[in-house]
Motif scaffolding. Structure first.
Motif, mmCIF file in Angstrom:
data_model
loop_
_atom_site.group_PDB
_atom_site.id
_atom_site.type_symbol
_atom_site.label_atom_id
_atom_site.label_comp_id
_atom_site.label_asym_id
_atom_site.label_seq_id
_atom_site.Cartn_x
_atom_site.Cartn_y
_atom_site.Cartn_z
ATOM 1 N N TRP A 108 0.867 -1.170 0.000
ATOM 2 C CA TRP A 108 0.000 0.000 0.000
ATOM 3 C C TRP A 108 0.902 1.217 0.000
ATOM 4 O O TRP A 108 1.962 1.221 0.628
ATOM 5 C CB TRP A 108 -0.865 -0.036 1.263
ATOM 6 C CG TRP A 108 -1.706 1.171 1.493
ATOM 7 C CD1 TRP A 108 -2.959 1.392 1.018
ATOM 8 C CD2 TRP A 108 -1.365 2.327 2.268
ATOM 9 N NE1 TRP A 108 -3.419 2.611 1.454
ATOM 10 C CE2 TRP A 108 -2.456 3.196 2.224
ATOM 11 C CE3 TRP A 108 -0.237 2.696 2.996
ATOM 12 C CZ2 TRP A 108 -2.461 4.428 2.877
ATOM 13 C CZ3 TRP A 108 -0.228 3.909 3.653
ATOM 14 C CH2 TRP A 108 -1.341 4.761 3.592
ATOM 15 N N THR A 109 0.483 2.271 -0.690
ATOM 16 C CA THR A 109 1.241 3.522 -0.708
ATOM 17 C C THR A 109 0.317 4.657 -0.290
ATOM 18 O O THR A 109 -0.830 4.723 -0.748
ATOM 19 C CB THR A 109 1.802 3.800 -2.124
ATOM 20 O OG1 THR A 109 2.640 2.706 -2.505
ATOM 21 C CG2 THR A 109 2.611 5.084 -2.155
ATOM 22 N N GLY A 110 0.808 5.517 0.572
ATOM 23 C CA GLY A 110 0.016 6.651 1.028
ATOM 24 C C GLY A 110 0.840 7.581 1.883
ATOM 25 O O GLY A 110 2.063 7.443 1.965
ATOM 26 N N ALA A 111 0.156 8.506 2.541
ATOM 27 C CA ALA A 111 0.852 9.512 3.340
ATOM 28 C C ALA A 111 0.410 9.535 4.796
ATOM 29 O O ALA A 111 0.979 10.270 5.590
ATOM 30 C CB ALA A 111 0.625 10.895 2.723
ATOM 31 N N HIS A 112 -0.588 8.738 5.160
ATOM 32 C CA HIS A 112 -1.143 8.788 6.511
ATOM 33 C C HIS A 112 -0.889 7.480 7.249
ATOM 34 O O HIS A 112 -1.320 6.413 6.803
ATOM 35 C CB HIS A 112 -2.639 9.088 6.459
ATOM 36 C CG HIS A 112 -2.943 10.382 5.770
ATOM 37 N ND1 HIS A 112 -2.714 11.607 6.353
ATOM 38 C CD2 HIS A 112 -3.408 10.640 4.531
ATOM 39 C CE1 HIS A 112 -3.037 12.559 5.512
ATOM 40 N NE2 HIS A 112 -3.469 11.992 4.394
ATOM 41 N N PHE A 113 -0.208 7.575 8.366
ATOM 42 C CA PHE A 113 0.168 6.381 9.124
ATOM 43 C C PHE A 113 -1.048 5.697 9.745
ATOM 44 O O PHE A 113 -1.101 4.474 9.826
ATOM 45 C CB PHE A 113 1.222 6.734 10.177
ATOM 46 C CG PHE A 113 2.515 7.143 9.542
ATOM 47 C CD1 PHE A 113 3.479 6.201 9.243
ATOM 48 C CD2 PHE A 113 2.758 8.467 9.209
ATOM 49 C CE1 PHE A 113 4.668 6.560 8.629
ATOM 50 C CE2 PHE A 113 3.940 8.842 8.596
ATOM 51 C CZ PHE A 113 4.896 7.887 8.302
ATOM 52 N N GLY A 114 -2.032 6.474 10.171
ATOM 53 C CA GLY A 114 -3.257 5.882 10.693
ATOM 54 C C GLY A 114 -3.988 5.078 9.630
ATOM 55 O O GLY A 114 -4.506 3.996 9.898
ATOM 56 N N GLU A 115 -4.017 5.608 8.421
ATOM 57 C CA GLU A 115 -4.655 4.882 7.316
ATOM 58 C C GLU A 115 -3.876 3.602 7.005
ATOM 59 O O GLU A 115 -4.470 2.562 6.733
ATOM 60 C CB GLU A 115 -4.747 5.766 6.079
ATOM 61 C CG GLU A 115 -5.506 5.124 4.941
ATOM 62 C CD GLU A 115 -5.643 6.025 3.728
ATOM 63 O OE1 GLU A 115 -6.149 5.533 2.714
ATOM 64 O OE2 GLU A 115 -5.250 7.209 3.780
ATOM 65 N N ALA A 116 -2.552 3.680 7.050
ATOM 66 C CA ALA A 116 -1.732 2.488 6.807
ATOM 67 C C ALA A 116 -2.067 1.402 7.822
ATOM 68 O O ALA A 116 -2.239 0.235 7.460
ATOM 69 C CB ALA A 116 -0.244 2.837 6.879
ATOM 70 N N ALA A 117 -2.191 1.769 9.084
ATOM 71 C CA ALA A 117 -2.521 0.794 10.127
ATOM 72 C C ALA A 117 -3.903 0.198 9.889
ATOM 73 O O ALA A 117 -4.108 -1.009 10.070
ATOM 74 C CB ALA A 117 -2.442 1.450 11.504
ATOM 75 N N MET A 118 -4.865 1.017 9.444
ATOM 76 C CA MET A 118 -6.216 0.517 9.163
ATOM 77 C C MET A 118 -6.211 -0.443 7.972
ATOM 78 O O MET A 118 -6.881 -1.471 8.009
ATOM 79 C CB MET A 118 -7.168 1.680 8.903
ATOM 80 C CG MET A 118 -7.508 2.440 10.161
ATOM 81 S SD MET A 118 -8.614 3.894 9.979
ATOM 82 C CE MET A 118 -9.240 3.839 8.361
ATOM 83 N N VAL A 119 -5.454 -0.098 6.931
ATOM 84 C CA VAL A 119 -5.365 -0.978 5.757
ATOM 85 C C VAL A 119 -4.743 -2.309 6.157
ATOM 86 O O VAL A 119 -5.232 -3.376 5.773
ATOM 87 C CB VAL A 119 -4.554 -0.301 4.627
ATOM 88 C CG1 VAL A 119 -4.169 -1.296 3.540
ATOM 89 C CG2 VAL A 119 -5.352 0.855 4.032
#
Length: 90
Positions: free
Chosen positions: A16-27
């Protein structure tokens, strides 16, 4: 931006690629949770997996992972059969 890759031994690997660490944890929770749910483990084993392996990695993403990526370094954490790596975007 950063890239998160993970592997669940003998079950699943993804990124997964993104900029938000909270979103990364949710994914991570969603994707690994789905793999665990479909693995045939009984509910108690699934709960143990989430508590013993997935939760510590999710917490690490938000804390040590954020710090490492912010400093331009890679971060990785293994817990049982789960390995997660965060890499700063080039």
């Amino acid at each position: 931006m950063f890239k998160m890759t993970w592997a669940l031994v003998a079950e699943h690997a993804d990124e997964w690629t993104g900029a938000h660490f909270g979103e990364a944890a949710m994914v991570l929770d969603e994707k690994v949770g789905a793999a665990v749910a479909g693995s045939g483990m009984n509910p108690e084993a699934q709960a143990h997996f989430r508590d013993a392996f997935l939760s510590p990695v999710r917490e690490g993403i938000s804390m040590e992972g954020r710090e490492a990526v912010g400093a331009g370094r890679e971060w990785s954490k293994a817990a049982g059969p789960l390995l997660v790596v965060l890499t700063p975007a080039a």
